[in-house]
Scaffold this motif. Structure first.
Motif, mmCIF file in Angstrom:
data_model
loop_
_atom_site.group_PDB
_atom_site.id
_atom_site.type_symbol
_atom_site.label_atom_id
_atom_site.label_comp_id
_atom_site.label_asym_id
_atom_site.label_seq_id
_atom_site.Cartn_x
_atom_site.Cartn_y
_atom_site.Cartn_z
ATOM 1 N N UNK A 164 -12.015 -2.430 4.450
ATOM 2 C CA UNK A 164 -10.809 -3.226 4.743
ATOM 3 C C UNK A 164 -10.376 -3.971 3.555
ATOM 4 N N UNK A 165 -11.243 -4.543 2.826
ATOM 5 C CA UNK A 165 -10.921 -5.060 1.306
ATOM 6 C C UNK A 165 -10.015 -4.215 0.566
ATOM 7 N N UNK A 166 -10.388 -3.079 0.432
ATOM 8 C CA UNK A 166 -9.916 -2.019 -0.449
ATOM 9 C C UNK A 166 -8.389 -1.895 0.223
ATOM 10 N N UNK A 167 -8.196 -1.686 1.393
ATOM 11 C CA UNK A 167 -6.887 -1.449 1.970
ATOM 12 C C UNK A 167 -6.084 -2.425 1.571
ATOM 13 N N UNK A 168 -6.553 -3.684 1.824
ATOM 14 C CA UNK A 168 -5.713 -5.017 1.494
ATOM 15 C C UNK A 168 -5.134 -4.954 0.185
ATOM 16 N N UNK A 169 -6.409 -4.690 -0.765
ATOM 17 C CA UNK A 169 -5.876 -4.645 -2.187
ATOM 18 C C UNK A 169 -4.775 -3.483 -2.581
ATOM 19 N N UNK A 170 -5.054 -2.761 -2.054
ATOM 20 C CA UNK A 170 -3.992 -1.381 -2.423
ATOM 21 C C UNK A 170 -2.627 -1.694 -1.715
ATOM 22 N N UNK A 171 -2.695 -2.347 -0.649
ATOM 23 C CA UNK A 171 -1.211 -2.800 -0.179
ATOM 24 C C UNK A 171 -0.813 -3.791 -0.907
ATOM 25 N N UNK A 172 -1.432 -4.855 -1.135
ATOM 26 C CA UNK A 172 -0.885 -5.966 -2.129
ATOM 27 C C UNK A 172 -0.538 -5.087 -3.517
ATOM 28 N N UNK A 173 -1.138 -4.262 -3.916
ATOM 29 C CA UNK A 173 -1.026 -3.805 -5.520
ATOM 30 C C UNK A 173 0.550 -2.970 -5.219
ATOM 31 N N UNK A 174 0.469 -2.132 -4.227
ATOM 32 C CA UNK A 174 1.744 -1.236 -4.011
ATOM 33 C C UNK A 174 3.084 -2.226 -3.884
ATOM 34 N N UNK A 175 2.651 -3.134 -2.986
ATOM 35 C CA UNK A 175 3.768 -4.248 -2.861
ATOM 36 C C UNK A 175 4.320 -4.904 -4.289
ATOM 37 N N UNK A 176 3.403 -5.238 -4.890
ATOM 38 C CA UNK A 176 3.439 -5.643 -6.094
ATOM 39 C C UNK A 176 4.232 -4.939 -7.200
ATOM 40 N N UNK A 177 3.658 -3.811 -7.252
ATOM 41 C CA UNK A 177 4.363 -2.736 -8.153
ATOM 42 C C UNK A 177 5.892 -2.434 -7.614
ATOM 43 N N UNK A 178 6.017 -2.189 -6.254
ATOM 44 C CA UNK A 178 7.493 -1.847 -5.729
ATOM 45 C C UNK A 178 8.292 -3.170 -6.220
ATOM 46 N N UNK A 179 7.961 -4.348 -6.008
ATOM 47 C CA UNK A 179 8.556 -5.546 -6.402
ATOM 48 C C UNK A 179 8.850 -5.569 -7.914
ATOM 49 N N UNK A 180 8.014 -5.185 -8.855
ATOM 50 C CA UNK A 180 8.149 -5.090 -10.503
ATOM 51 C C UNK A 180 8.985 -4.024 -10.624
ATOM 52 N N UNK A 181 8.856 -2.851 -9.891
ATOM 53 C CA UNK A 181 9.869 -1.729 -10.302
ATOM 54 C C UNK A 181 11.363 -2.217 -9.966
ATOM 55 N N UNK A 182 11.435 -2.815 -8.931
ATOM 56 C CA UNK A 182 12.690 -3.299 -8.634
ATOM 57 C C UNK A 182 13.355 -4.354 -9.533
ATOM 58 N N UNK A 183 12.568 -5.421 -9.945
ATOM 59 C CA UNK A 183 12.965 -6.068 -10.874
ATOM 60 C C UNK A 183 13.375 -5.595 -12.126
ATOM 61 N N UNK A 184 12.629 -4.414 -12.605
ATOM 62 C CA UNK A 184 12.803 -3.788 -13.852
ATOM 63 C C UNK A 184 13.924 -2.636 -13.615
ATOM 64 N N UNK A 185 14.680 -2.840 -12.631
ATOM 65 C CA UNK A 185 15.707 -1.486 -12.414
ATOM 66 C C UNK A 185 15.403 -0.260 -11.993
ATOM 67 N N UNK A 186 14.255 -0.127 -11.629
ATOM 68 C CA UNK A 186 13.830 1.247 -11.303
ATOM 69 C C UNK A 186 14.460 1.581 -10.217
ATOM 70 N N UNK A 187 15.210 2.862 -10.124
ATOM 71 C CA UNK A 187 16.075 3.626 -9.172
ATOM 72 C C UNK A 187 15.198 4.389 -8.282
ATOM 73 N N UNK A 188 15.142 4.178 -7.068
ATOM 74 C CA UNK A 188 14.292 5.400 -6.308
ATOM 75 C C UNK A 188 15.468 6.415 -5.671
ATOM 76 N N UNK A 189 14.893 7.657 -5.794
ATOM 77 C CA UNK A 189 15.473 8.916 -5.423
ATOM 78 C C UNK A 189 15.414 8.967 -3.932
ATOM 79 N N UNK A 190 16.591 9.313 -3.146
ATOM 80 C CA UNK A 190 16.491 9.395 -1.855
ATOM 81 C C UNK A 190 16.725 10.865 -1.511
#
Length: 190
Positions: A164-190
């Motif tokens: 469960x610790x790994x699940x939490x760490x992964x969730x937080x990492x991906x959330x952090x990455x998503x936020x940083x990518x958006x800050x950096x202007x990363x455009x997601x393809x739809x």
């Protein structure tokens, strides 16, 4: 592919012998995942091939030390892989890096036009900056999950923490990455 230990493998294990068939089965089942994980961690395909070869040499030489009662084979194998990568970084005397190519292949399909290559290069830079915000532990866990394809429980066994610790760490990492990518202007393809 089931790469579990059979009764004949256990007999061979007690004798310290690995059959050619057993090695071939292990190699075929795990080479791609081991190589992808190593590439993700070191960002160097040539050295990754060398380390990957070394890992499978260690598997052959240490096969008699594997105990199915202690952990499953995959966890044992990726402990060897993780140690080989750590040894590589110690020998290089530099901070751990990661491969943008492996992550970008997961996020975006291959591009072919010059415009798409430029866009991809810009995205790589944004992704690199976002990944740099993660700790080595977080990058390692992401590598084990997405490059090596390990399950949370297997990563937990390797790192000595709960699943469960790994699940939490992964969730937080991906959330952090998503936020940083958006800050950096990363455009997601739809």
């Amino acid at each position: 592919m089931n790469t579990g230990i059979s009764h004949s493998d256990i007999r061979d294990l007690r004798k310290g012998i690995m059959s050619e068939e057993r090695f071939t089965a292990i190699y075929d089942a795990y080479y791609s995942r081991v190589y992808k994980y190593i590439c993700y961690r070191i960002n160097n395909h040539y050295d990754a091939e060398e380390i990957c070869s070394h890992v499978f040499e260690v598997v052959i030489s240490k096969y008699n030390s594997y105990s199915p009662q202690k952990s499953n084979f995959e966890v044992w194998l990726f402990a060897i892989v993780r140690n080989a990568v750590a040894d590589y970084f110690r020998s290089q005397k530099k901070r751990a890096t990661f491969s943008l190519d492996s992550i970008m292949e997961m996020i975006l399909p291959r591009r072919s036009t010059p415009e798409e290559v430029v866009i991809l290069d810009d995205s790589n830079e944004i992704l690199y900056k976002a990944l740099a915000k993660l700790s080595d532990k977080e990058r390692n866990i992401i590598g084990m999950k997405y490059a090596a394809g390990l399950k949370n429980a297997e990563i937990a066994d390797l790192l000595g923490v709960s699943g469960s610790n790994i699940g939490v760490v992964l969730y937080r990492c991906l959330k952090k990455l998503h936020q940083e990518l958006e800050k950096g202007g990363f455009q997601y393809e739809k």
